[in-house]
Design an enzyme around this catalytic site. Structure first.
Site, PDB file in Angstrom:
ATOM      1  N   GLU A  94       2.089  86.010 -31.550  1.00  0.00           N
ATOM      2  CA  GLU A  94       2.854  85.001 -30.831  1.00  0.00           C
ATOM      3  C   GLU A  94       2.957  83.719 -31.629  1.00  0.00           C
ATOM      4  OE1 GLU A  94       1.999  86.463 -26.279  1.00  0.00           O
ATOM      5  OE2 GLU A  94       0.612  85.022 -27.123  1.00  0.00           O
ATOM      6  N   CYS A  99       4.054  76.365 -33.934  1.00  0.00           N
ATOM      7  CA  CYS A  99       2.649  76.762 -33.945  1.00  0.00           C
ATOM      8  C   CYS A  99       2.624  78.240 -34.318  1.00  0.00           C
ATOM      9  CB  CYS A  99       2.085  76.523 -32.550  1.00  0.00           C
ATOM     10  SG  CYS A  99       0.425  77.144 -32.321  1.00  0.00           S
ATOM     11  N   CYS A 118      -8.524  87.739 -33.308  1.00  0.00           N
ATOM     12  CA  CYS A 118      -9.426  86.857 -34.065  1.00  0.00           C
ATOM     13  C   CYS A 118     -10.814  87.457 -34.023  1.00  0.00           C
ATOM     14  CB  CYS A 118      -9.450  85.452 -33.465  1.00  0.00           C
ATOM     15  SG  CYS A 118     -10.430  84.293 -34.446  1.00  0.00           S
ATOM     16  N   CYS A 173     -14.838  82.742 -30.091  1.00  0.00           N
ATOM     17  CA  CYS A 173     -15.316  81.515 -29.440  1.00  0.00           C
ATOM     18  C   CYS A 173     -15.196  81.785 -27.943  1.00  0.00           C
ATOM     19  CB  CYS A 173     -14.447  80.330 -29.828  1.00  0.00           C
ATOM     20  SG  CYS A 173     -14.405  80.086 -31.609  1.00  0.00           S
ATOM     21  N   CYS A 220     -11.890  80.929 -25.685  1.00  0.00           N
ATOM     22  CA  CYS A 220     -10.545  81.136 -26.233  1.00  0.00           C
ATOM     23  C   CYS A 220     -10.023  82.550 -25.913  1.00  0.00           C
ATOM     24  CB  CYS A 220     -10.590  80.922 -27.742  1.00  0.00           C
ATOM     25  SG  CYS A 220      -9.053  81.339 -28.588  1.00  0.00           S
ATOM     26  N   CYS A 251      -2.156  76.346 -26.652  1.00  0.00           N
ATOM     27  CA  CYS A 251      -3.162  76.825 -27.591  1.00  0.00           C
ATOM     28  C   CYS A 251      -4.251  77.569 -26.841  1.00  0.00           C
ATOM     29  CB  CYS A 251      -3.814  75.655 -28.313  1.00  0.00           C
ATOM     30  SG  CYS A 251      -2.729  74.944 -29.516  1.00  0.00           S
TER      31      CYS A 251
END
Ligand code: SAH
Ligand code: SF4
Length: 346
Positions: free
Chosen positions: A93, A106, A113, A117, A120, A338
Site C-alpha cells: 500500500e 508515503c 515487516c 513493534c 503497529c 501510518c
C-alpha cells in the site's frame, strides 16, 4: 523460453553492455533506459522510437515487471490510498496526502515487516519480501498521477513511512532514492525525501556515509530504553544511546535536522516526566519532534492519548525550547494513516 532478464534491475551501463551483445548501438540502450525510467514505460510496445524488430527482440529477452494499481480509495480530505499488486501477487500500500502547498507520497519498502513493534498493524504481518527499487519507484509514479489529478501539480515530498523497515532493505531503498532523484528518473530533490526508521544504528551510519542528502526520521515513541523495550523489540539490539550517536553522525555529515516521531500513548509515555526525558534526548542532536496521534489498532492495549494530555505535553516541550508539532492524522475514513497499512482488503 529462457527466463527473461528483469530489465529494470540493470544500470544504464549494464544495459549498454546487454545491447552491445545484441549488436545494438549504445544510443538505443540510452533510449530504452529513458523509456523505462523517465517516461515510466511499462511495455516495450510503448517505445515508439524503436523499430518493431528491436521491440520483438526486447520482448523475448527482457521483462518489465509491473506494479499495478488494484484498489483506489479516496478519503473525504483528499487523501488517496492505493493497493498495488506486485508481479508475484503480493500487495503493498501507498498513500498520497494532499495539502495546501504540497502533496506527499508515503511509500512502502517491504511486503510486511519483520520487526513486529507491538502497536503497529504492519508489524502483525509476516515479512514476505523486500521490494525492488523499481517497485518503490512505481509506487511514486502511481501516487504522482493522483497528486497531479488532485491538485494539478506533481508530488512535492516522499516519505518512506509505508509498510516495512527501509533500513532492512537498504540497497533497494538507496537505489530507489537515486532513481527518484536522478536526472534520468523523476528528478525530484533529495531534500524532499524522508526515510523513517525504527532505529538501526549501523544502517543510519551507512546512510550518513552515502553521497546523498535526504532527511531522516526516527520512530522514537518512548523516551528511555526501558519503555522502548516494551513496545519495540528492535530497541533490545539497538540501544537508544547508540541510535542517538548514529543520528548525531548523520546530522554532522548531512546538516539535516532529525525528526523524532513520538506516538503519544495514553498513560504510557504522555506524562510530564516522559516529556522531560524526551527534552533531554532532543538536546543531544539538532531535531524536531512530531507528536503523532495513535490510530488505535485492534488487539493492541495501548490507546491514543487524551487531547488534554497531548496539549499539556506539547506545551511543555515548547516551553523548553523544543520545536514540536502534532501531526494531524489524514485519511482516517479509509484507514490510510501510518501504521494502518495492513492489506485489509486483500
Ligand atoms: N518501519 C519504519 C517506517 C514505517 S512506519 C519505522 O518504523 O519508522 C511509519 C510510522 O508510523 C512509524 O513512526 C510508526 O511507528 C508509525 N506507526 C505505526 N503504527 C502506527 C499507528 N497505529 N498509529 C500511528 N502511527 C503509527
Ligand atoms: Fe515495522 Fe515500522 Fe511497523 Fe515497527 S513501526 S513494525 S519497524 S513498519
Amino acid at each position: 523460453m529462457a527466463t527473461a532478464i528483469d530489465i529494470r534491475k540493470l544500470s544504464s551501463t549494464d544495459l549498454i553492455g546487454e545491447f552491445e551483445k545484441m549488436g545494438e548501438p549504445k544510443f538505443r540502450a540510452k533510449q530504452v533506459y529513458e523509456w523505462l525510467w523517465k517516461k515510466s514505460a511499462r511495455s516495450f510496445d510503448e517505445m515508439t522510437n524503436l523499430s518493431k524488430d528491436l521491440r520483438v527482440k526486447l520482448n523475448e529477452q527482457f521483462a518489465i515487471l509491473p506494479v499495478n494499481e488494484t484498489l483506489t480509495q479516496k478519503s473525504k480530505d483528499g487523501t488517496v490510498k492505493l493497493g498495488m499488486r506486485l508481479h508475484d501477487n503480493f500487495l503493498v500500500e501507498g498513500v498520497m496526502i494532499p495539502d495546501d502547498d504540497r502533496s506527499t507520497a508515503c511509500v512502502s519498502s517491504q511486503v510486511g515487516c519483520s520487526l513486529s513493534c507491538n502497536f503497529c498493524a504492519t508489524g502483525f504481518l509476516k515479512r514476505e519480501r523486500n521490494l525492488d527499487a523499481s517497485e518503490i519507484y512505481d509506487q511514486v509514479v502511481l501516487l504522482n498521477k493522483h497528486a497531479t489529478e488532485h491538485s494539478g501539480r506533481p508530488l512535492t515530498n516522499i516519505v518512506y513511512m509505508g509498510m516495512g523497515e527501509p533500513l532492512l532493505n537498504y540497497d533497494n531503498v538507496m537505489q530507489s532514492i537515486r532513481l527518484i532523484t536522478g536526472q534520468d528518473g523523476l528528478g525530484m530533490a533529495q531534500k524532499r525525501i524522508t526515510v523513517s526508521t525504527s532505529g538501526i544504528a549501523r544502517g543510519i551510519i551507512r546512510m550518513a556515509d552515502e553521497d546523498m542528502n535526504f532527511n531522516l526520521a526516527l520512530s522514537l515513541h518512548a523516551p528511555n530504553n526501558e519503555k522502548r523495550d516494551q513496545i519495540m523489540d528492535i530497541n533490545r539490539s539497538n540501544r537508544l544511546e547508540d541510535v542517538i550517536a548514529a543520528l548525531k553522525y548523520f546530522y554532522d555529515k548531512t546538516g539535516n535536522k532529525i525528526t523524532f516521531e513520538y506516538i503519544l500513548f495514553d498513560h504510557f509515555n504522555d506524562s510530564i516526566e516522559d516529556a522531560d526525558e524526551l527534552i533531554a534526548l532532543t538536546q543531544q542532536v539538532p531535531s524536531f519532534v512530531n507528536l503523532i496521534e495513535y490510530n488505535n489498532v485492534e488487539g493492541v492495549t495501548l490507546r491514543r492519548a487524551k487531547p488534554e494530555r497531548r496539549d499539556t505535553f506539547l506545551n511543555h516541550l515548547r516551553k523548553h525550547g523544543v520545536s514540536a508539532a502534532v501531526r494531524r492524522s489524514r485519511g482516517k475514513d479509509i484507514d490510510a494513516a501510518c501504521g494502518q497499512l495492513a492489506n485489509k482488503n486483500k
